[in-house]
Write an enzyme that holds these catalytic residues in place. Structure first.
Site, mmCIF file in Angstrom:
data_model
loop_
_atom_site.group_PDB
_atom_site.id
_atom_site.type_symbol
_atom_site.label_atom_id
_atom_site.label_comp_id
_atom_site.label_asym_id
_atom_site.label_seq_id
_atom_site.Cartn_x
_atom_site.Cartn_y
_atom_site.Cartn_z
ATOM 1 N N ASP A 19 0.815 -1.231 0.000
ATOM 2 C CA ASP A 19 0.000 0.000 0.000
ATOM 3 C C ASP A 19 0.842 1.272 0.000
ATOM 4 O O ASP A 19 0.437 2.304 0.544
ATOM 5 C CB ASP A 19 -0.963 0.012 1.204
ATOM 6 N N GLU A 20 1.988 1.218 -0.615
ATOM 7 C CA GLU A 20 2.888 2.385 -0.653
ATOM 8 C C GLU A 20 2.432 3.435 -1.663
ATOM 9 O O GLU A 20 2.980 4.543 -1.711
ATOM 10 C CB GLU A 20 4.324 1.941 -1.008
ATOM 11 N N LYS A 22 1.785 2.219 -5.045
ATOM 12 C CA LYS A 22 2.341 1.670 -6.294
ATOM 13 C C LYS A 22 1.417 1.928 -7.483
ATOM 14 O O LYS A 22 1.862 2.289 -8.563
ATOM 15 C CB LYS A 22 2.584 0.154 -6.148
ATOM 16 N N LYS A 24 -0.754 4.292 -8.071
ATOM 17 C CA LYS A 24 -0.705 5.672 -8.536
ATOM 18 C C LYS A 24 0.590 5.933 -9.324
ATOM 19 O O LYS A 24 0.575 6.591 -10.372
ATOM 20 C CB LYS A 24 -0.793 6.632 -7.338
ATOM 21 N N GLY A 46 -4.490 -4.332 -3.858
ATOM 22 C CA GLY A 46 -5.480 -3.299 -4.181
ATOM 23 C C GLY A 46 -4.694 -2.061 -4.551
ATOM 24 O O GLY A 46 -4.059 -1.460 -3.690
ATOM 25 N N HIS A 47 -4.649 -1.737 -5.834
ATOM 26 C CA HIS A 47 -3.839 -0.612 -6.318
ATOM 27 C C HIS A 47 -4.764 0.508 -6.778
ATOM 28 O O HIS A 47 -5.539 0.336 -7.709
ATOM 29 C CB HIS A 47 -2.925 -1.072 -7.459
ATOM 30 N N GLN A 228 2.052 -6.038 -3.262
ATOM 31 C CA GLN A 228 2.490 -6.176 -1.866
ATOM 32 C C GLN A 228 3.766 -5.340 -1.636
ATOM 33 O O GLN A 228 3.989 -4.381 -2.367
ATOM 34 C CB GLN A 228 2.718 -7.655 -1.502
ATOM 35 N N ARG A 309 -5.443 0.400 8.500
ATOM 36 C CA ARG A 309 -4.026 0.049 8.439
ATOM 37 C C ARG A 309 -3.335 0.501 9.716
ATOM 38 O O ARG A 309 -3.617 1.585 10.218
ATOM 39 C CB ARG A 309 -3.365 0.731 7.238
ATOM 40 N N VAL A 415 2.625 13.924 -3.793
ATOM 41 C CA VAL A 415 2.183 14.877 -2.762
ATOM 42 C C VAL A 415 0.658 14.933 -2.623
ATOM 43 O O VAL A 415 0.118 15.852 -2.009
ATOM 44 C CB VAL A 415 2.730 16.297 -3.057
HETATM 45 P P1 GDP Z 1 -0.742 0.297 -3.514
HETATM 46 O O1 GDP Z 1 -1.303 -0.993 -3.062
HETATM 47 O O2 GDP Z 1 0.725 0.409 -3.265
HETATM 48 O O3 GDP Z 1 -1.068 0.633 -4.948
HETATM 49 O O4 GDP Z 1 -1.408 1.438 -2.621
HETATM 50 P P2 GDP Z 1 -2.976 1.537 -2.261
HETATM 51 O O5 GDP Z 1 -3.703 2.031 -3.436
HETATM 52 O O6 GDP Z 1 -3.459 0.311 -1.597
HETATM 53 O O7 GDP Z 1 -2.909 2.614 -1.099
HETATM 54 C C1 GDP Z 1 -2.371 3.874 -1.297
HETATM 55 C C2 GDP Z 1 -3.439 4.898 -0.917
HETATM 56 O O8 GDP Z 1 -2.846 6.169 -0.820
HETATM 57 C C3 GDP Z 1 -4.522 5.044 -1.957
HETATM 58 O O9 GDP Z 1 -5.709 5.401 -1.313
HETATM 59 C C4 GDP Z 1 -4.025 6.173 -2.839
HETATM 60 O O10 GDP Z 1 -5.098 6.891 -3.470
HETATM 61 C C5 GDP Z 1 -3.363 7.052 -1.820
HETATM 62 N N1 GDP Z 1 -2.199 7.814 -2.280
HETATM 63 C C6 GDP Z 1 -1.207 7.438 -3.133
HETATM 64 N N2 GDP Z 1 -0.254 8.399 -3.183
HETATM 65 C C7 GDP Z 1 -0.663 9.398 -2.366
HETATM 66 C C8 GDP Z 1 -0.097 10.644 -1.969
HETATM 67 O O11 GDP Z 1 0.985 11.052 -2.375
HETATM 68 N N3 GDP Z 1 -0.810 11.381 -1.069
HETATM 69 C C9 GDP Z 1 -2.011 10.975 -0.566
HETATM 70 N N4 GDP Z 1 -2.628 11.742 0.303
HETATM 71 N N5 GDP Z 1 -2.568 9.808 -0.918
HETATM 72 C C10 GDP Z 1 -1.895 9.019 -1.787
HETATM 73 P P1 IMO Z 2 -0.842 -4.223 -2.265
HETATM 74 O O1 IMO Z 2 -0.398 -4.777 -3.590
HETATM 75 C C1 IMO Z 2 -1.008 -4.654 2.067
HETATM 76 C C2 IMO Z 2 -1.022 -8.737 3.654
HETATM 77 C C3 IMO Z 2 -2.278 -9.189 4.373
HETATM 78 C C4 IMO Z 2 -1.679 -10.146 5.374
HETATM 79 C C5 IMO Z 2 -0.549 -10.818 4.593
HETATM 80 C C6 IMO Z 2 -0.922 -12.175 3.987
HETATM 81 O O2 IMO Z 2 -2.153 -3.536 -2.305
HETATM 82 O O3 IMO Z 2 0.250 -3.459 -1.611
HETATM 83 P P2 IMO Z 2 -2.458 -12.907 1.953
HETATM 84 O O4 IMO Z 2 -3.920 -12.682 1.695
HETATM 85 O O5 IMO Z 2 -1.577 -12.356 0.905
HETATM 86 O O6 IMO Z 2 -2.137 -14.329 2.270
HETATM 87 O O7 IMO Z 2 -2.164 -12.076 3.321
HETATM 88 O O8 IMO Z 2 -0.235 -9.914 3.544
HETATM 89 N N1 IMO Z 2 -1.225 -8.226 2.271
HETATM 90 C C7 IMO Z 2 -1.171 -6.936 1.952
HETATM 91 N N2 IMO Z 2 -1.029 -5.824 2.720
HETATM 92 N N3 IMO Z 2 -1.087 -4.543 0.721
HETATM 93 C C8 IMO Z 2 -1.190 -5.622 -0.054
HETATM 94 O O9 IMO Z 2 -1.134 -5.561 -1.406
HETATM 95 C C9 IMO Z 2 -1.277 -6.895 0.550
HETATM 96 N N4 IMO Z 2 -1.422 -8.152 0.091
HETATM 97 C C10 IMO Z 2 -1.370 -8.958 1.155
HETATM 98 O O10 IMO Z 2 -2.926 -8.107 4.988
HETATM 99 O O11 IMO Z 2 -1.083 -9.444 6.433
HETATM 100 MG MG MG Z 3 -2.861 -1.681 -1.834
#
Ligand code: GDP
Ligand code: IMO
Ligand code: MG
Length: 429
Positions: A19-20, A22, A24, A46-47, A228, A309, A415
């Site tokens: 959830d860094e 990625k 975006k 979930g991206h 991940q 989270r 940002v």
């Molecule tokens: P991913 O799994 O690495 O693609 O990240 P996720 O989509 O699960 O979670 C990132 C969350 O942060 C999402 O809700 C994005 O819309 C949000 N996001 C991404 N970059 C930024 C940023 O620079 N600032 C803010 N406020 N939100 C961001």
């Molecule tokens: P993205 O790509 C954050 C975590 C789960 C759990 C562990 C194992 O959006 O960054 P699993 O269902 O894979 O066997 O669960 O990994 N996990 C994630 N946490 N972002 C994810 O993907 C994740 N995919 C799995 O919460 O702790």
């Molecule tokens: Mg995610």
């Protein structure tokens, strides 16, 4: 002067626990790419991409699909829940996004997540003494079957006689386990076969031997989309609190089935702080008012399961390890805006155990005491800033410290959550 990032094939991976941001970053970078490929994981990912106030959450399809004239692919290292994939395709099409066999290609060697995988994922988790907090999407059990050589691949799935044979074989083994170990009802071959055969017919047109297809297209620019994060990696992560696939950049070529591609950049994405969903150690975790602040300002609720989270300060010891594990040569820092409202910001610069500073990265992270360096916050909204030079001085100090500590240049700074709220930090080569 050319920009190296625009010219090289790139593997993009998360450096923390997922959830860094990625999704975006992929959406932004894919403007300079022709092909975007997922190489591992499944719909545990979930991206998120937010554009014009509209939110897209991708679980299986690469986040580049929103752009015209790109080829998106799902590699052999991915596990596919066919219902989720077809829903994702349908929802995108309803939103006016073109998804056809021309711009989405699925490897015949990817494995299929079956209903019994999802159920065993939940049941196993209930029985576990040390809970992982999985997404309950059947990811682990599907990879387990792959390695046990009883998995159902996309190729088998779309070949009715193979599918029937493999499904029967699996139910013969799994039904007694379900019944005896978990007291569950047995799975019925006919109902699963009938339902899944229909799903297979819909998926068949997208199936493409990626290794052959891209062999002729090696001049195209490739972007490998990791899911991940490094510390969820099955080998490099905080085992057993990890996912079941190889998340790190070294798996990009194997997981996509394109060993002949040369990757020039390993781009690591890190939040300006740290988050984690599910169980497992987290040295810089915080509670109380700072947790509430980060959850609220950062919208820190899972894109896949909606779970809140866990949040903590930026951990540079962890990031330094991730840089090595992935051979990262370029960084993206996201969510800088979220820290905007804080007066003081902490960063972990060393680990201590039993009162002593650790010189090496520890095998276990659960009894670690972080040593912090404190920074002044920037106390202003930075989401409309488009240049490093225009950032508040305190934000520049924060980012420069990260770069210096990790000895890796920051190439992009995000940002805000909107598509355009990201800029390049003038990296040239
Ligand atoms: P991913 O799994 O690495 O693609 O990240 P996720 O989509 O699960 O979670 C990132 C969350 O942060 C999402 O809700 C994005 O819309 C949000 N996001 C991404 N970059 C930024 C940023 O620079 N600032 C803010 N406020 N939100 C961001
Ligand atoms: P993205 O790509 C954050 C975590 C789960 C759990 C562990 C194992 O959006 O960054 P699993 O269902 O894979 O066997 O669960 O990994 N996990 C994630 N946490 N972002 C994810 O993907 C994740 N995919 C799995 O919460 O702790
Ligand atoms: Mg995610």
């Amino acid at each position: 002067m050319t920009n190296c990032l625009d010219e090289m094939n790139t593997a993009l991976v998360g450096l923390q626990w997922g959830d860094e941001g990625k999704g975006k970053v992929i959406d932004y970078l894919c403007r300079n790419s022709d092909v975007i490929i997922r190489f591992q994981g499944g719909n545990n990912a979930g991206h998120t991409v937010i554009t014009g106030g509209k939110k897209f959450i991708f679980h299986l399809i690469p986040s580049g699909i929103l752009h015209k004239n790109k080829i998106c692919a799902i590699g052999q290292g991915v596990v596919i829940d066919p219902e989720v994939l077809l829903d994702e395709i349908n929802n995108l099409q309803k939103s006016g996004v073109s998804v056809t066999p021309l711009n989405l290609k699925i490897s015949p060697y990817s494995h299929i997540i079956m209903p019994y995988h999802r159920i065993i994922d939940s049941l196993r988790e209930q029985k576990r003494i040390e809970k992982i907090g999985t997404t309950k999407r059947g990811i682990g059990p599907c990879y387990k079957d792959k390695v046990s050589r009883c998995g159902i691949r996309v190729a088998d799935f779309i070949t009715p006689e193979k599918f029937a044979l493999k499904l029967k074989d699996n139910l013969r083994e799994k039904n007694p386990i379900f019944k005896e170990a978990y007291g569950q009802e047995e799975f019925k071959f006919k109902s699963i076969y009938t339902k899944y055969k229909k799903l297979a017919e819909k998926i068949k047109p997208f199936v493409c031997d990626l290794t052959e297809y891209f062999y002729q297209k090696q001049k195209k620019r490739f972007l490998f989309e990791g899911a991940q994060g490094t510390f969820l990696d099955i080998d490099a992560g905080t085992y057993p609190f990890v996912t079941s696939s190889s998340v790190t950049a070294a798996n990009a070529l194997l997981g996509s089935g394109l060993p002949y591609i040369r990757i020039g950049k390993n781009l690591g994405v890190a939040k300006a702080y740290t988050t984690r969903v599910g169980e497992g150690p987290f040295p810089t975790e915080i509670n109380g008012k700072y947790l509430e602040f980060l959850q609220k300002e950062g919208g820190e609720f899972g894109a896949t399961t909606g779970r809140p989270r866990r949040c903590g300060w930026l951990d540079l010891v962890l990031l330094r390890r991730a840089v090595k594990v992935n051979n990262i040569n370029s960084l993206v820092i996201t969510k800088l805006d979220v820290l905007g409202g804080l007066k003081k910001i902490k960063v972990c610069t060393a680990y201590k155990a039993k009162g002593k500073k650790l010189k090496t990265f520890p095998y276990y992270l659960d009894k670690i005491c972080p040593e912090y360096k404190e920074f002044s916050g920037w106390g202003q909204d930075v989401s409309k800033i488009k240049k490093f030079a225009k950032l508040p001085k305190t934000a520049k100090i924060y980012l420069n410290f990260i770069e210096k500590y990790l000895k890796v240049p920051i190439s992009f700074i995000s940002v805000g959550k909107e598509r355009e709220e990201i800029f390049r930090k003038e990296v040239t080569c």
